[in-house]
Scaffold this motif. Structure first.
Motif, PDB file in Angstrom:
ATOM      1  N   LEU A 126      69.176 -72.367 -22.299  1.00 24.67           N
ATOM      2  CA  LEU A 126      67.841 -72.044 -22.828  1.00 24.67           C
ATOM      3  C   LEU A 126      67.594 -72.619 -24.217  1.00 24.67           C
ATOM      4  N   ASN A 127      68.497 -73.403 -24.726  1.00 22.17           N
ATOM      5  CA  ASN A 127      68.321 -74.030 -26.032  1.00 22.17           C
ATOM      6  C   ASN A 127      67.058 -74.891 -26.052  1.00 22.17           C
ATOM      7  N   PRO A 128      66.376 -75.008 -27.216  1.00 19.48           N
ATOM      8  CA  PRO A 128      65.171 -75.853 -27.267  1.00 19.48           C
ATOM      9  C   PRO A 128      65.403 -77.290 -26.815  1.00 19.48           C
ATOM     10  N   SER A 129      66.625 -77.772 -26.901  1.00 17.70           N
ATOM     11  CA  SER A 129      66.949 -79.118 -26.416  1.00 17.70           C
ATOM     12  C   SER A 129      67.722 -79.074 -25.107  1.00 17.70           C
ATOM     13  N   GLY A 130      67.741 -77.914 -24.463  1.00 16.89           N
ATOM     14  CA  GLY A 130      68.535 -77.738 -23.263  1.00 16.89           C
ATOM     15  C   GLY A 130      67.784 -78.054 -21.986  1.00 16.89           C
ATOM     16  N   PRO A 131      68.419 -77.797 -20.844  1.00 18.90           N
ATOM     17  CA  PRO A 131      67.830 -78.150 -19.541  1.00 18.90           C
ATOM     18  C   PRO A 131      66.524 -77.413 -19.246  1.00 18.90           C
ATOM     19  N   MET A 132      66.431 -76.136 -19.599  1.00 18.88           N
ATOM     20  CA  MET A 132      65.220 -75.378 -19.293  1.00 18.88           C
ATOM     21  C   MET A 132      64.012 -75.964 -20.004  1.00 18.88           C
ATOM     22  N   MET A 133      64.159 -76.290 -21.276  1.00 20.38           N
ATOM     23  CA  MET A 133      63.040 -76.865 -22.002  1.00 20.38           C
ATOM     24  C   MET A 133      62.747 -78.284 -21.518  1.00 20.38           C
ATOM     25  N   LYS A 134      63.772 -78.985 -21.051  1.00 21.01           N
ATOM     26  CA  LYS A 134      63.538 -80.298 -20.460  1.00 21.01           C
ATOM     27  C   LYS A 134      62.667 -80.186 -19.219  1.00 21.01           C
ATOM     28  N   LEU A 135      62.896 -79.141 -18.419  1.00 20.87           N
ATOM     29  CA  LEU A 135      62.049 -78.890 -17.259  1.00 20.87           C
ATOM     30  C   LEU A 135      60.614 -78.604 -17.686  1.00 20.87           C
ATOM     31  N   VAL A 136      60.446 -77.826 -18.758  1.00 22.74           N
ATOM     32  CA  VAL A 136      59.109 -77.508 -19.253  1.00 22.74           C
ATOM     33  C   VAL A 136      58.374 -78.788 -19.653  1.00 22.74           C
ATOM     34  N   TYR A 137      59.036 -79.651 -20.383  1.00 20.75           N
ATOM     35  CA  TYR A 137      58.400 -80.890 -20.828  1.00 20.75           C
ATOM     36  C   TYR A 137      58.098 -81.815 -19.651  1.00 20.75           C
ATOM     37  N   LYS A 138      58.952 -81.809 -18.662  1.00 19.32           N
ATOM     38  CA  LYS A 138      58.741 -82.654 -17.489  1.00 19.32           C
ATOM     39  C   LYS A 138      57.497 -82.231 -16.722  1.00 19.32           C
ATOM     40  N   LEU A 139      57.286 -80.945 -16.591  1.00 15.19           N
ATOM     41  CA  LEU A 139      56.082 -80.431 -15.936  1.00 15.19           C
ATOM     42  C   LEU A 139      54.864 -80.539 -16.837  1.00 15.19           C
ATOM     43  N   GLN A 140      55.084 -80.439 -18.147  1.00  9.26           N
ATOM     44  CA  GLN A 140      53.977 -80.531 -19.097  1.00  9.26           C
ATOM     45  C   GLN A 140      53.309 -81.888 -19.026  1.00  9.26           C
ATOM     46  N   ASP A 147      67.418 -82.879 -13.634  1.00  9.06           N
ATOM     47  CA  ASP A 147      67.578 -84.289 -14.005  1.00  9.06           C
ATOM     48  C   ASP A 147      67.138 -85.229 -12.899  1.00  9.06           C
ATOM     49  N   GLU A 148      67.374 -84.879 -11.641  1.00  8.11           N
ATOM     50  CA  GLU A 148      67.222 -85.847 -10.561  1.00  8.11           C
ATOM     51  C   GLU A 148      65.949 -85.678  -9.749  1.00  8.11           C
ATOM     52  N   TYR A 149      65.327 -84.524  -9.775  1.00 10.46           N
ATOM     53  CA  TYR A 149      64.127 -84.328  -8.969  1.00 10.46           C
ATOM     54  C   TYR A 149      62.894 -84.635  -9.815  1.00 10.46           C
ATOM     55  N   PRO A 150      61.865 -85.189  -9.197  1.00  7.61           N
ATOM     56  CA  PRO A 150      60.610 -85.434  -9.932  1.00  7.61           C
ATOM     57  C   PRO A 150      59.854 -84.131 -10.151  1.00  7.61           C
ATOM     58  N   ALA A 151      58.842 -84.204 -11.009  1.00  8.51           N
ATOM     59  CA  ALA A 151      58.078 -83.007 -11.356  1.00  8.51           C
ATOM     60  C   ALA A 151      57.383 -82.402 -10.148  1.00  8.51           C
ATOM     61  N   LYS A 152      57.000 -83.223  -9.190  1.00  8.22           N
ATOM     62  CA  LYS A 152      56.296 -82.720  -8.013  1.00  8.22           C
ATOM     63  C   LYS A 152      57.161 -81.734  -7.243  1.00  8.22           C
ATOM     64  N   GLU A 153      58.466 -82.008  -7.139  1.00 10.54           N
ATOM     65  CA  GLU A 153      59.373 -81.103  -6.441  1.00 10.54           C
ATOM     66  C   GLU A 153      59.775 -79.911  -7.316  1.00 10.54           C
ATOM     67  N   LEU A 154      59.783 -80.108  -8.632  1.00 14.96           N
ATOM     68  CA  LEU A 154      60.169 -79.025  -9.539  1.00 14.96           C
ATOM     69  C   LEU A 154      59.053 -78.021  -9.776  1.00 14.96           C
ATOM     70  N   HIS A 155      57.836 -78.393  -9.371  1.00 16.84           N
ATOM     71  CA  HIS A 155      56.673 -77.558  -9.658  1.00 16.84           C
ATOM     72  C   HIS A 155      56.812 -76.169  -9.036  1.00 16.84           C
ATOM     73  N   LEU A 156      57.283 -76.081  -7.779  1.00 18.74           N
ATOM     74  CA  LEU A 156      57.399 -74.793  -7.108  1.00 18.74           C
ATOM     75  C   LEU A 156      58.627 -74.006  -7.556  1.00 18.74           C
TER      76      LEU A 156
END
Length: 824
Positions: A85-99, A37-46
């Motif tokens: 891992l729900n489609p509306s959960g945190p993991m998929m939110k990370l996927v969309y943020k990087l996408q 939620d709090e880190y930008p995609a640049k930091e979440l990339h690795l």
């Protein structure tokens, strides 16, 4: 817990790796939610590749991950993982943020399915658009594919199913209630909804992370062969992410396509490279196209079979697990429900030239999803499993997957009443599906028929599978639809030439289009059936009719085998009932007949009387359904039964494993070994040694057996000569001695060794045997007799004398009248 302060990405990843070994799963997921939620995609990339590997395990199998395939709903961590891992959960939110930032992640080509990997390594790009413009040639020489975050996540999720699964000690569970199986179902329902559209991404993806193939490559691969469709089937190019100016609904359809392609490519793409090249090679498509075009001008000219020049044959050592097959069945069932949710007006009306102005991309996707994605690959997957699966009851998973695919009418969302004859009618609207999937019905039925002829149909599990197939294929109108499809395929080509107009075939330069099957001028059903068969089997295939003469002979053999299995099941069931009825009161205490030889007869739990009755009923109904499928009348069936009855005398000999006669007796053949290994046939193996030295049975007391053996051995050694002299006499005393000191069955029991015809016969020496007294049944009988004597006020000594006297009188009676009783 306070939110973590902003750190360099390397420190964030290091902290997460350290916490993964110390913190419980709940706290780790809470930390991950805050970081996402709090880190930008640049930091979440690795962090993303490590997190995916932590969840699903590494592709090389070293890291096991969260063991989603072993996690059941009873586990305390189940709800935590499912929420994460729900489609509306945190993991998929990370996927969309990087996408939204167009990040790419590498997958080594070595982890792709075998034929795809071999094709890429030999310089041929797969036809699937999932791999287009993503191949990288790094300096290390290891070929990789650059996937966007969504594709990378779904690839690892799908590949998780192929990893070997090791159960922990004492762990047993159902494959259909694991976290992985439930997640597959959730993802399919979310990204392939039967109602409504796919929920939009919470982050804008205006740039699109999938670049369309180059024009030269696209034009080379889009030539549609004789029924082989190109990647671009729809006007919106739904097989790639669209641009910002496209329809908003079309911007989200790429996720549906990417998920489905990833599942199909990873789970179903396991067959020979030769077959793979036949399906996707541009040269083969061009050859098929030339064949199609030439039919309007030279219908009688022979054509060289397409497929020449393909790469060498590659066969991947692929053995899917039962769990893998169950997940594939879940995919098939959902795709049918997804495709059948197409609106009736959209399904019945012919598409206009600009269909995208009237229907949504998702509705257009539903039209072609089964034929475009799963038809060919699922057929080859099932064909591989039919040919390589063991001849045991685990084949039921494969069977039900096949039956689910060939019955799309079961997944229309309508409430189906009880299965009466009226409700078992296949409507005419399903005839195109049956004809365009002709091989899935006919050829797989033939393979199943060959399997059924090699299985033991007395086993209720095998009988159930034959019953299921016969019941499905006997549905009203289905045999006629299949037979009509075969007639359309076998229609001569010169007849097709006269039936089609001269302008029916147009090349792309003449204004024709091969990009969409719905835009073709030729819509004749004959060409659809031929295209289906030729695209899989090749133009030079030798098609064997399901309702032809050759297969009819195999059906007759199956009917004879079913009838024989029915008789065997009924005979064994009746014998079991008679034995149960004749058992004494002692059988209520779990003490059966002390027949020592029956211990080694190999009786299975499925061969109990109740199961055999079920087997008889299943085979009886299967026989009725098969007669309905192939239109067999009662006279033909009666003749088959009479032929079977005449050969019933040889039934026992036919139940032996396949052998050949050698110099010293019977010798097992390879077929016989296979029959023994699979439990189809067995020899009647019985104990032939000294009865006193047999292994201690479950109904005997071990201490008493050893004690009575020592006692009887001492008596026999001391008085052996006197016993021989007594039993050698021909008078009444000799007969009485032989009754007590010899086993009468030993003289009449003749056992042949399966290896040699000569069975050594040694006349038994007279001896005293007290082993019968060690049986629990005998002990219980003696105890009841002593209790009965106590009720009559008899002491132990008096009861003992009465029992010994009764045994002596019984022996005296059998000595005088035993021969007459046996003769009678």
């Amino acid at each position: 817990m306070a939110a973590p302060t902003l750190q360099q990405p390397s420190f964030v990843l290091a902290n997460l790796k350290a916490d993964s070994t110390t913190k419980p799963l709940l706290h780790r997921c809470q930390d991950l939610v805050k970081i996402i939620d709090e880190y930008p995609a640049k930091e979440l990339h690795l962090i993303f590749p490590w997190l995916v590997e932590t969840v699903f395990g590494s592709l090389d199998g070293i890291i096991t991950g969260w063991n989603l395939r072993l996690l059941h709903s009873r586990s305390p961590e189940y709800n935590i993982i499912m929420e994460f891992l729900n489609p509306s959960g945190p993991m998929m939110k990370l996927v969309y943020k990087l996408q939204a930032e167009e990040y790419k992640y590498e997958i080594p080509v070595n982890y792709l399915p075998g034929p795809v990997k071999a094709s890429i390594q030999q310089g041929v790009l797969p036809d699937c658009p999932l791999f287009h413009n993503k191949l990288q040639f790094p300096l290390s020489g290891l070929l990789t594919l650059n996937f966007n975050p969504f594709e990378y996540y779904m690839f690892n999720f799908a590949y998780c199913l192929l990893m070997p699964k090791t159960y922990p000690p004492g762990h047993h569970g159902n494959n259909t209630d694991t976290a992985y199986f439930v997640l597959v179902d959730i993802y399919l329902k979310y990204f392939l909804p039967s109602e409504g559209n796919v929920p939009p991404s919470p982050f804008s993806d205006s740039r699109g992370s999938v670049t369309a193939p180059s024009p030269s490559r696209s034009s080379a691969l889009s030539l549609s062969g004789y029924g082989v469709h190109s990647p671009s089937l729809l006007k919106h190019h739904i097989f790639h992410q669209p641009t910002v100016n496209a329809d908003p609904a079309a911007q989200e359809i790429w996720r549906t396509e990417a998920l489905l392609q990833m599942f199909v490519e990873v789970w179903l793409h396991h067959y020979s490279l030769e077959m793979y090249q036949k399906l996707q090679s541009p040269q083969v498509k061009l050859a098929l196209l030339q064949y199609r075009l030439s039919m309007s001008s030279m219908p009688c000219q022979p054509h060289a079979p397409p497929g020449s020049g393909t790469l060498h044959t590659y066969q991947e050592p692929f053995s899917p697990t039962e769990e893998h097959v169950l997940v594939v069945r879940l995919l098939v069932k959902h795709l049918h429900a997804f495709s059948n949710s197409l609106k009736p007006e959209q399904l019945s009306s012919s598409p206009p030239t600009h269909s995208h102005t009237h229907t949504s991309p998702l509705e257009e996707f539903k039209r072609v999803v089964v034929q475009r994605f799963v038809q060919q690959k699922l057929y080859l997957f099932l064909q591989h499993c039919f040919g390589h699966w063991p001849l045991d009851a685990s084949f039921r998973a494969i069977l039900e997957t096949w039956l689910s695919y060939i019955q799309p009418w079961r997944y229309t969302g309508e409430k189906v009443p009880s299965p009466t004859d009226q409700n078992r009618t296949v409507l005419e609207k399903w005839e195109p599906f049956v004809q365009e999937n002709l091989l899935v019905y006919t050829k797989l039925f033939q393979v199943f028929l060959n399997r059924a002829l090699r299985t033991d149909l007395v086993n209720p599990k095998n009988a159930l599978m034959v019953f299921r197939v016969a019941k499905v294929f006997s549905q009203v109108n289905l045999p006629e639809m299949i037979q009509k499809g075969e007639q359309l395929f076998l229609e001569p080509e010169h007849v097709l030439h006269h039936r089609q107009p001269r302008g029916g075939y147009l090349t792309p330069g003449q204004g024709g289009s091969f990009l969409s099957s719905r835009q073709r001028v030729v819509t004749d059903t004959v060409f659809k059936v031929k295209s289906h068969v030729y695209s899989i089997e090749g133009q030079d295939c030798q098609y064997k009719q399901m309702f032809g003469t050759e297969l009819r002979g195999a059906v007759m053999k199956l009917i004879q085998q079913i009838a024989q299995a029915r008789q065997t099941a009924k005979r064994i069931s009746d014998h079991s009932s008679e034995m149960a009825a004749n058992n004494s009161f002692l059988s209520w205490f779990g003490l059966g007949s002390p027949d020592q030889n029956n211990t080694f007869n190999g009786t299975e739990p499925e061969e109990s009387g109740e199961c055999l009755k079920k087997t008889h009923d299943l085979l009886d109904k299967a026989l009725e359904f098969i007669c309905q499928i192939f239109k067999l009348n009662q006279g033909q069936l009666t003749q088959l039964m009479s032929n079977l009855g005449s050969s019933e005398e040889d039934a026992n000999a036919k139940q032996l494993p396949d052998c050949i006669q050698g110099e010293n007796g019977l010798i097992l053949t390879d077929v016989g070994r296979m029959q023994i290994i699979n439990g189809l046939r067995r020899f009647d193996i019985q104990y032939q040694g000294d009865p006193e030295l047999q292994p201690i049975r479950s109904y005997e007391n071990a201490a008493l057996v050893r004690l009575f053996y020592r006692l009887s051995t001492a008596v026999n050694e001391r008085f052996g000569a006197h016993m021989n002299a007594l039993c050698s006499r021909s008078d009444f005393l000799g007969r009485l001695g032989r009754h007590y000191l010899t086993d009468p069955q030993t003289f009449t029991r003749i056992r042949h060794n399966p290896v040699t015809q000569r069975s050594p016969y040694r006349p038994p020496h007279p001896r005293l045997s007290l082993r019968t007294l060690a049986s629990y049944r005998t002990l219980l009988m003696l105890m009841l007799l002593y209790m009965f004597g106590a009720l009559l006020s008899l002491g132990p000594v008096s009861s003992t004398l009465i029992i010994i006297s009764g045994a002596f009188l019984y022996g005296l009676f059998m000595t005088l009248f035993g021969d007459k009783i046996k003769t009678h």
